[in-house]
Scaffold this active site. Structure first.
Site, PDB file in Angstrom:
ATOM      1  CG  MET A  91      18.911   3.496 -16.602  1.00 49.84           C
ATOM      2  SD  MET A  91      18.359   5.154 -17.115  1.00 49.84           S
ATOM      3  CE  MET A  91      18.774   5.107 -18.854  1.00 49.84           C
ATOM      4  CG  HIS A 110      13.375  13.111 -19.744  1.00 46.25           C
ATOM      5  ND1 HIS A 110      13.976  11.916 -20.069  1.00 46.25           N
ATOM      6  CD2 HIS A 110      13.565  13.936 -20.810  1.00 46.25           C
ATOM      7  CE1 HIS A 110      14.493  12.016 -21.281  1.00 46.25           C
ATOM      8  NE2 HIS A 110      14.262  13.222 -21.748  1.00 46.25           N
TER       9      HIS A 110
END
Length: 218
Positions: A91, A110
């Site tokens: 992240m 993703h």
């Protein structure tokens, strides 16, 4: 060839484990040399212990700049002989230090059909947009947010009554299938480095076009 992978993660690490299990089953010609995680209490550390994979905690909070943080990550990766870098729920945006150390050798997955719904909460974005299908995308990492060249996608239908949790769970099942597959293409030399768009020497999948899999479940 056998790929020597380094994995960057921040969370539970389900994609990290999916790759590790694919290696154990002989479906992926690779080894994970090291896991690097920036969250000290992330669940991915337990998965690394179960798989017998070295894991290193490198917190971005301990560095004054992104460059210094990434330089330390590069040191760890180099110590373990990493050739390809795999993002698995990492992240943090990747900056110039990592990109220059692993040019065209950093992959991400993703939870959306890029270029739709980049950034956080891909399933939530899909539900809010009212689309009939979404999915996941394996792509090369560049300096943008989920903007690198796409290599493969898996489609996931949005079902009546879906909420974010149920849709995310079905997307993740396809992620766990797709990520090891694309890595195996690389191991087999089936991804060729040449320009996908002007000025970007990216990797192309075996068909020379974006490969899209139907992720619908019977």
């Amino acid at each position: 060839m056998t790929l020597t992978l380094g994995v960057l993660a921040s969370g539970s690490g389900s994609n990290f484990e999916a790759i590790g299990r694919a290696i154990e089953r002989g479906e992926l010609d690779a080894k994970i040399a090291v896991l690097v995680c920036n969250k000290e209490k992330a669940g991915v550390f337990a998965r690394a212990r179960d798989l017998g994979i070295p894991a290193v905690h490198v917190s971005h909070k301990h560095f004054e700049s992104r460059e210094a943080f990434e330089a330390r990550i590069c040191e760890v990766l180099a110590e373990h002989g990493v050739e390809w870098l795999v993002l698995a729920g990492f992240m943090r945006l990747v900056g110039a230090t990592l990109l220059s150390a692993y040019p065209d050798r950093i992959l991400n997955i993703h939870p959306a059909l890029l270029p739709a719904f980049p950034g956080l909460h891909g399933a939530r974005q899909a539900l809010e947009a009212g689309v009939r299908e979404t999915g996941c995308t394996v792509h090369l990492v560049d300096a943008g947010c989920d903007t690198g060249p796409r290599l493969a996608q898996a489609l996931v239908p949005v079902e009546a009554g879906d909420d974010e949790a149920s849709l995310t769970a079905r997307i993740q099942r396809q992620e766990h299938r797709l990520y090891p597959l694309v890595l195996q293409w690389i191991a087999e030399g089936r991804l060729e480095a040449r320009a996908r768009r002007p000025g970007f020497p990216g990797l192309l999948p075996p068909t020379d076009d974006l490969v899209i899999f139907d992720g619908g479940e019977a």
